[in-house]
Enzyme design. Structure first.
Site, PDB file in Angstrom:
ATOM      1  N   CYS A 243      42.783  37.292  38.162  1.00 49.87           N
ATOM      2  CA  CYS A 243      41.746  38.151  38.759  1.00 49.87           C
ATOM      3  C   CYS A 243      40.826  37.414  39.434  1.00 49.87           C
ATOM      4  CB  CYS A 243      41.101  39.199  37.911  1.00 49.87           C
ATOM      5  SG  CYS A 243      40.130  40.195  38.578  1.00 49.87           S
TER       6      CYS A 243
ATOM      7  N   CYS B 106      39.572  44.365  31.282  1.00 44.03           N
ATOM      8  CA  CYS B 106      39.221  45.782  31.892  1.00 44.03           C
ATOM      9  C   CYS B 106      40.096  46.799  31.852  1.00 44.03           C
ATOM     10  CB  CYS B 106      38.678  45.436  33.393  1.00 44.03           C
ATOM     11  SG  CYS B 106      39.884  44.812  34.711  1.00 44.03           S
TER      12      CYS B 106
END
Length: 381
Positions: free
Chosen positions: A120, A217
């Protein structure tokens, strides 16, 4: 524009007055990035907050304990309103799914133990978001990561955070020199998280007491298997638990429910010595188990190497450095033997247990806090 050599550098290392320096702050909605934005705004910088919506907003609203959820977008916006700077929410859902979630599923199904937070940072935050910051005419981009950027003899260097307990260098090894020239990490020098929370309280930020995120997440409560089942239906097909010679010892409920080094929950009791998961073979649907010593590894093949040393990686046949093969372990002595600019063999001076394909192997200077890059562990040819 040529630099005015008579103009002093500001706190971000740029030869401009803070008011003339635009900074995009990547805001997750947590206390760390909120403090970065507040401090820079207080110092007089032209701050622009940006929050990324990375996955399904409806599902995110009900989820706590992870970044980039609906609640976090709301919190980031509140901080921006209170401190008086513009804030934008960018929909990166498709980008995130393609660049991070899909590979996470493929990697896990391939028997690896992936680290999606690194991907990410590499593929979304420090590539796409960084480009967006440049499109907004920002002079630099700041984040709430606990890592230090220092300017050395050959340019910007990456260093571990001053607080070893908060250090995030393992997750940022793939930051390139070009990205490092543009990035800033204002929290890296702080001695503890308590200092960050004290700053949040000083500015009266609504997130001052907000708990830290613990999960990946998009993986609520650490339940990897349920996420992968959604991304790859049928991935939890049962199969055999076998020993290292191939003898069937029992059945499992799907390769995705197991990780390298796992001992509990195998359901094959009655043996004199404990057994550990030493390998996952998705093609045959085998979970391979063996004694603890079978987990020990000395030779670690790495690929996609990002090298941050001053001299080229291939300029020496071997480098004596320190490495981390897991985020939670301290750096250990090792020797890197380059194969190409992006591939190497790492020899650990002392064997490590549970080295897993899909994890990162991060390189550190033996005599300083400097991060020398790293690569992705794989099974080799």
């Amino acid at each position: 524009m040529p630099r005015d050599l008579d103009l002093p550098l500001n706190s971000l290392g740029l030869p401009k007055a803070p008011a003339d320096t635009r900074v995009v702050v990547a805001m997750s909605g947590g206390v760390d990035s909120s403090v970065v934005a507040a401090v820079l705004k207080e110092e007089g910088y032209d701050v622009v907050g940006v929050t990324l919506q990375l996955y399904d907003h409806g599902a995110a609203l009900a989820k706590k304990g992870a970044c980039c959820a609906g609640r976090d977008i709301h919190d980031a916006r509140r901080v921006a309103e209170q401190m008086g700077f513009p804030h934008y929410v960018l929909d990166y859902e498709n980008t995130f799914r393609e660049a991070v979630m899909e590979e996470f599923a493929e990697s896990y199904l391939g028997g690896a133990t992936p680290v999606p937070c690194i991907r990410c940072n590499e593929r979304v935050k420090f590539r796409d978001l960084l480009n967006t910051a440049k499109e907004l005419d920002a002079d630099c981009m700041a984040t709430g990561h606990y890592i230090q950027r220092m300017v050395g003899e050959h340019g910007p260097e990456l260093h571990m955070a001053a607080d070893a307990n908060r250090d995030q260098s393992y997750f940022l090894f793939s930051t390139t020199p070009e990205q490092l020239a543009y990035l800033r990490f204002p929290l890296g020098h702080l001695k503890s998280k308590a200092e960050t929370r004290a700053l949040a309280a000083k500015y009266g930020l609504p997130v001052a007491d907000k708990p830290d995120s613990q999960d990946i997440c998009f993986v609520p409560n650490g339940d990897y298997a349920s996420v992968i089942e959604k991304l790859r239906p049928g991935a939890s097909d049962p199969g055999d638990i076998v020993d290292m010679s191939g003898k069937v010892l029992g059945q499992h409920r799907g390769v995705i429910h197991y990780t390298i080094g796992q001992r509990r929950g195998l359901g094959i009791g009655g043996l004199s010595d404990p057994l550990y998961v030493v390998r996952l073979d998705p093609e045959s649907r085998h979970v391979v188990v063996g004694p603890k010593e079978a987990l020990s590894t000395r030779i670690v093949p790495v690929k996609e190497v990002n090298w941050l040393g001053d001299a080229p990686l291939m300029s020496r046949p071997e480098w004596h450095i320190m490495v981390k093969v897991r985020s939670t372990r301290p750096p250990r002595e090792a020797i890197i033997r380059p194969i190409s600019e992006t591939e190497a063999e790492v020899e650990l001076i002392a064997p490590e247990d549970g080295v897993s394909a899909g994890q990162a192997c991060v390189f550190y200077a033996p005599d300083s806090t400097r991060v020398l890059g790293g690569g992705w562990i794989w099974r080799g040819r």
